[in-house]
Design an enzyme around this catalytic site. Structure first.
Site, PDB file in Angstrom:
ATOM      1  CB  ALA A 167      -0.918   0.000   1.207  1.00  0.00           C
ATOM      2  CD1 TRP A 169      -2.568   3.494   2.019  1.00  0.00           C
ATOM      3  CD2 TRP A 169      -1.775   3.032   4.057  1.00  0.00           C
ATOM      4  NE1 TRP A 169      -3.191   2.330   2.439  1.00  0.00           N
ATOM      5  CE2 TRP A 169      -2.718   2.033   3.699  1.00  0.00           C
ATOM      6  CE3 TRP A 169      -1.150   2.947   5.293  1.00  0.00           C
ATOM      7  CZ2 TRP A 169      -3.028   0.964   4.524  1.00  0.00           C
ATOM      8  CZ3 TRP A 169      -1.451   1.881   6.126  1.00  0.00           C
ATOM      9  CH2 TRP A 169      -2.385   0.902   5.743  1.00  0.00           C
ATOM     10  CB  CYS A 170       2.121   0.635   4.037  1.00  0.00           C
ATOM     11  SG  CYS A 170       2.987  -0.491   5.145  1.00  0.00           S
ATOM     12  CG  HIS A 171       7.201   3.393   7.954  1.00  0.00           C
ATOM     13  ND1 HIS A 171       8.076   4.392   7.599  1.00  0.00           N
ATOM     14  CD2 HIS A 171       7.906   2.531   8.762  1.00  0.00           C
ATOM     15  CE1 HIS A 171       9.258   4.167   8.154  1.00  0.00           C
ATOM     16  NE2 HIS A 171       9.184   3.044   8.864  1.00  0.00           N
TER      17      HIS A 171
END
Length: 570
Positions: A167, A169-171
């Site tokens: 994803a 937005w995932c760090h």
């Protein structure tokens, strides 16, 4: 030496000669009723003697401060993957144990709570995964973008397909991306898809392919899965993708080494490639049917306020809280040591106080509604009370019962199933009590004496009541005796010249004899006449009373009722 006669004087139960006793119909009836009552009371007393009673007391829990309590549970989560399911324990004393695995077992299940038959084993997981420290600029895209349109074809045409579900937005996805793309370029150069094709490195953007990721049960980002050709389970005209999950380090060197070893194990001449126009492959289902997890085992906690939390947790993954669903069914949730069937068979009388009876959560399902499934945490508030049971064999059994209240809460954090534990400082003490034999014998004696006494009183009342029909005859006899005794004791007080003697009485007339005075011998001689009083002599005896008892004012107490000869006696 004490003689027999003197010894007999101590007899408390002196005997009455049988010829001086009288049997009655009422006495016989009462005796039968008394015998039946005694038998009934004997039976009740024997049953009471053989029945084991219990007593309950509330006392302070004297458990040791260092004593820990075991919690056994078996909980099924139909939508939570075993890959990320974590069991955590914390309390007010600062205890914080995360992802307990030593005493916990996990089994993959489907949405209908049916297990796959295999225990889930994630293997050793490093909580400090390695990533590339230096990110090279312009690393480009080396992996093949996979979508719902080409995923099945790619996984079918190549022996090994390694996919990164991420994803943007995932760090953790952003940390992995440079190493992943660089590894993909290296694998493309070593195992080119056109000339070799033993391994393919792909990527799936779960924000763009949300339905596809949902069908593959992707719950954490990034998820690296390995699909091998020929690992599909066929079901009619469909198949199921079986995958492996990669949990190792995420730096470039480690990824290249891992994937290179996997590809080199496959011989090049065994790889069969065909063009898309001539290849026919079976359309496969996008994910295995097992997507949930059944968690069973036990943990130990201190007897202080604390929490048992089950949630999705990982040190190297991110989760979309809006997609998490913590619905679950509790098959077992109990405190303390498990009571074995052998112990229960020995103490069947105590079954209502033990084990499954007081486990309020067992067999209950807690499912969040579809409209409330986003960010819903299910919280159970438990108040636990210790119960000690002491049997007749002096075997002490410890058991715990609890009350439970459940609520659904919308939380901004990742949804979880929380069990809030509150332990009571008091405990319940249940003791089995048996009746002593001396008490049993005392009650039997009381039954015999009580029934016999009450029966005697009733018999006396009934017997005397039956004699009330001869009341007038008894009154006449009493007055006659009174008059005769009075004249015998005080003869000088009678100066009446009409003083008559009954010795000359015949029929309805009597001859007056003023010189004849009644003495004790005369009284005894007339007693048979009084006892044999007949109706024909009634008037004669009444006149006798009137003549001889007038001086003593007793005439007023004489019943002058006259009954006709043909009338039954009153």
């Amino acid at each position: 030496m004490v003689s027999v006669a003197k010894f007999k004087s101590f007899d408390f139960f002196r005997k009455t000669p049988r010829d001086l006793t009288e049997a009655s119909l009422s006495g016989a009836g009462i005796s039968v009723v008394a015998a039946i009552s005694m038998i009934f009371l004997f039976g009740m007393e024997i049953h009471n003697f053989l029945t084991i009673s219990t007593s309950t007391a509330i006392v302070v829990d004297k458990s040791s401060i260092e004593e820990s309590l075991r919690i056994d549970f078996n909980i099924s989560f139909p939508v939570l993957s075993c890959e990320f399911a974590s069991v955590d324990v914390s309390d007010v004393l600062g205890t914080n144990r995360l992802n307990i695995t030593k005493t916990i077992r996990k089994y993959s299940i489907n949405q209908n709570y049916h297990p796959s038959g295999f225990e889930y084993d994630a293997g050793p997981i490093s909580y400090a995964l390695k990533h590339d420290h230096k990110v090279e600029e312009g690393y480009g895209d080396g992996s093949i973008p996979l979508t719902s349109r080409n995923f099945d074809k790619v996984t079918h045409d190549h022996p090994i397909v390694v996919v990164n579900f991420f994803a943007p937005w995932c760090h953790w996805s952003n940390l992995l991306k440079p190493a992943w793309e660089k590894t993909a370029k290296v694998m493309r150069q070593r195992y080119h898809p056109e000339f070799d094709g033993r391994i393919i490195i792909g990527s799936v953007d779960c924000t763009a392919e949300a339905d596809m990721c949902k069908k593959h049960h992707i719950q954490g980002y990034p998820s690296i899965r390995i699909y091998r050709k020929g690992s599909d389970i066929r079901d009619g005209s469909h198949g199921v993708h079986i995958h492996e999950t990669y949990y190792g380090d995420r730096d470039t060197d480690t990824l290249i080494l891992k994937f290179d070893n996997m590809a080199s194990a496959i011989k090049l001449n065994s790889v069969k490639r065909s063009s898309a126009a001539t290849t026919e492959y079976i359309k496969v289902l996008p994910a295995p049917p097992q997507e949930g997890c059944r968690i069973e085992g036990f943990v130990r906690v201190k007897k202080v306020p604390g929490n048992l939390i089950i949630s999705a947790s990982s040190a190297a993954h991110s989760f979309d809280a809006s997609l998490m669903n913590m619905s679950h069914m509790i098959s077992k949730f109990s405190f303390g040591s498990t009571i074995t069937p052998i112990m229960m068979s020995d103490m069947k009388r105590l079954a209502p106080y033990l084990d499954e009876v007081h486990n309020r959560l067992n067999g209950h399902a807690y499912v969040t509604k579809l409209e409330d499934s986003a960010n819903v945490t299910i919280e159970h508030y438990l108040q636990v009370v210790k119960t000690e049971v002491m049997g007749l064999s002096h075997q002490l059994i410890e058991n715990y019962e609890y009350t439970a209240h459940t609520s659904l809460i919308h939380a901004p954090s990742i949804p979880a199933a929380k069990f809030h534990l509150q332990f009571s400082p008091m405990q319940v003490l249940i003791t089995e009590n048996s009746k002593s034999f001396s008490h049993f014998i005392t009650n039997l004696c009381a039954i015999i004496g009580g029934v016999f006494t009450v029966a005697g009183i009733l018999d006396s009342i009934l017997y005397n009541t039956s004699k009330l029909d001869t009341f007038h005859s008894y009154l006449l006899l009493s007055l006659l005796s009174f008059c005769i005794l009075s004249m015998t004791v005080h003869p000088l007080h009678h100066n009446n010249s009409n003083f008559a003697s009954p010795l000359t009485m015949t029929g309805e007339s009597s001859t007056r004899n003023p010189h004849n005075v009644f003495y004790a011998s005369n009284i005894k001689s007339h007693i048979p006449l009084v006892l044999d009083l007949e109706r024909s002599n009634y008037d004669t005896w009444r006149n006798l009373f009137r003549n001889h008892c007038g001086a003593y004012d007793a005439i007023e107490n004489i019943d002058e009722t006259y009954d006709a000869p043909n009338k039954p006696p009153t």
